[in-house]
Enzyme design. Structure first.
Site, PDB file in Angstrom:
ATOM      1  N   SER A 188       0.838  -1.192   0.000  1.00  0.00           N
ATOM      2  CA  SER A 188       0.000   0.000   0.000  1.00  0.00           C
ATOM      3  C   SER A 188       0.882   1.254   0.000  1.00  0.00           C
ATOM      4  CB  SER A 188      -0.963  -0.045   1.189  1.00  0.00           C
ATOM      5  OG  SER A 188      -1.957   0.939   1.066  1.00  0.00           O
ATOM      6  N   GLU A 294      -9.159  -5.039  -4.480  1.00  0.00           N
ATOM      7  CA  GLU A 294      -8.550  -4.064  -3.567  1.00  0.00           C
ATOM      8  C   GLU A 294      -9.605  -3.245  -2.820  1.00  0.00           C
ATOM      9  OE1 GLU A 294      -5.280  -3.667  -3.069  1.00  0.00           O
ATOM     10  OE2 GLU A 294      -4.193  -4.216  -4.881  1.00  0.00           O
ATOM     11  N   HIS A 345      -7.799  -5.292  -0.389  1.00  0.00           N
ATOM     12  CA  HIS A 345      -6.532  -4.644  -0.084  1.00  0.00           C
ATOM     13  C   HIS A 345      -6.024  -5.120   1.270  1.00  0.00           C
ATOM     14  CE1 HIS A 345      -3.680  -1.352  -0.671  1.00  0.00           C
ATOM     15  NE2 HIS A 345      -3.950  -0.880   0.527  1.00  0.00           N
TER      16      HIS A 345
END
Length: 403
Positions: A188, A294, A345
């Site tokens: 990330s 995600e 995610h």
């Protein structure tokens, strides 16, 4: 006091013996981030005499409480703010302090606002078991780390990560690592930082391989970065200049940025991470990938398509820039959808670190849910070990991880 001792350039540290080697926690790589130093380039840590206790995690960078995403408990990944200025530290899991093992340096995510290398999902025992030295680091977050402020260097959190990598280069041999075999990895925001490192001359020679998990090349227009800085200054009631920010306590800085982003006045990434016009440098082996869903982490169905495209396009941009520099990227897609939030995610993180057994991850509000395929856990972790060890995760081209 018992436990293994390692001698860094700044002084000796005493850690803990563990089943698969030893761990040294909260070892400083830069001077404390207090007062005006919060907005300056990192300075080397002062030397100490005697043995520094490295048996417990230390402070974290100032951050808001982001341990819940709707109903989801993200505490094992995000952690919480532990106050104290001496938070620019690394944690090192090593199979043998006298060895010469390959090294993985992991840069945590958290939207540039939250997170710490001490989060429980990043425990390095499985890497140490498999012959890899794992290093996690803290870096400046939020206003001190990323807000564009006249008179302060930009991307100060990125400068911290470079300082941590330089510490690894200079000290990891004393903790059982090989400074010539360093891989930097992030997820990330951490994956975006890794991508930025590929464009930064200051990071030359500090790592051999790189892994960007749900990161890629992102940028923010400088005018927008300035606008966010101005809005935070207005929220604080001070001029938009470094001297004014230096006098403000961390608690107010956290609250002001939280208020600005909550009002939709600025993105979660307050400043451009990649310099405009920067190019990926040649010579670094790259692995990168995304989860297939995600956006499901954010629990906002109306925005899912846009969020997924943001992550996908950033990874494509990194792959293209890396190819233009003469490199060939190894790609992956993480597509296990067995948890309550699907292939969202961050869901791959416990698989990479082999920490899927953390109870909070397996509860109804957890990231994974109760049923996790052990074979997939091992395959993912082994792929990261293989890439760190010799650049071979077990595939060429692109690979899809699924149960």
């Amino acid at each position: 006091m018992t436990g293994p001792v390692a001698r860094t350039r700044a002084g000796a540290v005493r850690g803990c013996a563990e089943r698969f080697g030893a761990v040294f926690r909260a070892v400083p790589y830069a001077a404390p981030a207090a007062g005006a130093a919060r907005f300056a380039a990192p300075e080397p840590v002062a030397a100490w005499s005697g043995e520094r206790d490295a048996t417990a995690f230390g402070p974290t960078a100032p951050m808001p409480d982001r341990r819940r995403f709707g109903d989801m408990d993200m505490e094992p990944v995000v952690h919480h703010w532990v106050t104290g200025a001496d938070y620019r530290t690394v944690n090192v899991w090593t199979p043998d302090p006298s060895g010469r093992a390959p090294v993985l340096v992991f840069v945590h995510g958290g939207a540039f606002l939250a997170g710490t290398g001490a989060a429980r999902v990043y425990d390095g025992a499985a890497f140490a078991r498999d012959g890899v030295v794992l290093v996690t680091c803290n870096y400046r977050l939020g206003v001190p780390g990323w807000l564009s402020i006249p008179g302060a260097p930009e991307n100060r959190g990125l400068l911290d990560v470079i300082a941590a990598l330089r510490w690894v280069r200079e000290n990891i041999a004393a903790l059982g690592g090989d400074p010539e075999r360093v891989t930097v990895c992030g997820q990330s925001a951490g994956g975006m930082i890794v991508s930025a490192l590929l464009t930064e001359p200051g990071a030359d020679g500090l790592f051999r391989r790189a892994i960007s998990q749900s990161g890629g090349l992102h940028g923010l227009d400088p005018d927008r970065a300035t606008d966010v800085g101005v809005r935070v200054a207005q929220q604080l009631g001070v001029p938009h200049e470094v001297a004014s920010f230096s006098e403000i306590p961390d608690e107010r800085l956290v609250a002001a940025l939280t208020e600005v982003t909550a009002n939709g006045q600025g993105g979660l990434t307050p400043v451009a991470v990649v310099r405009r016009g920067a190019k990926v440098r040649p010579g670094v082996e790259l692995m990168l990938g995304n989860t297939t869903q995600e956006a499901r982490l954010y629990q906002n169905p109306a925005q899912e398509a846009a969020i997924d495209e943001l992550f996908r396009s950033a990874s494509e941009r990194l792959a293209e820039e890396h190819a233009a520099a003469g490199g060939r990227a190894l790609r992956y897609r993480f597509d296990w959808r067995g948890g309550p939030y699907g292939a969202c995610h961050a869901v791959e993180l416990p698989f990479v670190f082999e920490t899927t057994g953390l109870p909070e991850l397996r509860e109804p509000a957890g990231l994974l849910g109760p049923a996790v395929p052990d074979g997939l856990v091992r395959r993912v972790h082994d792929a990261w070990v293989g890439f760190v060890r010799d650049g071979d995760p077990g595939w060429t081209g692109e690979h899809r991880f699924t149960a």
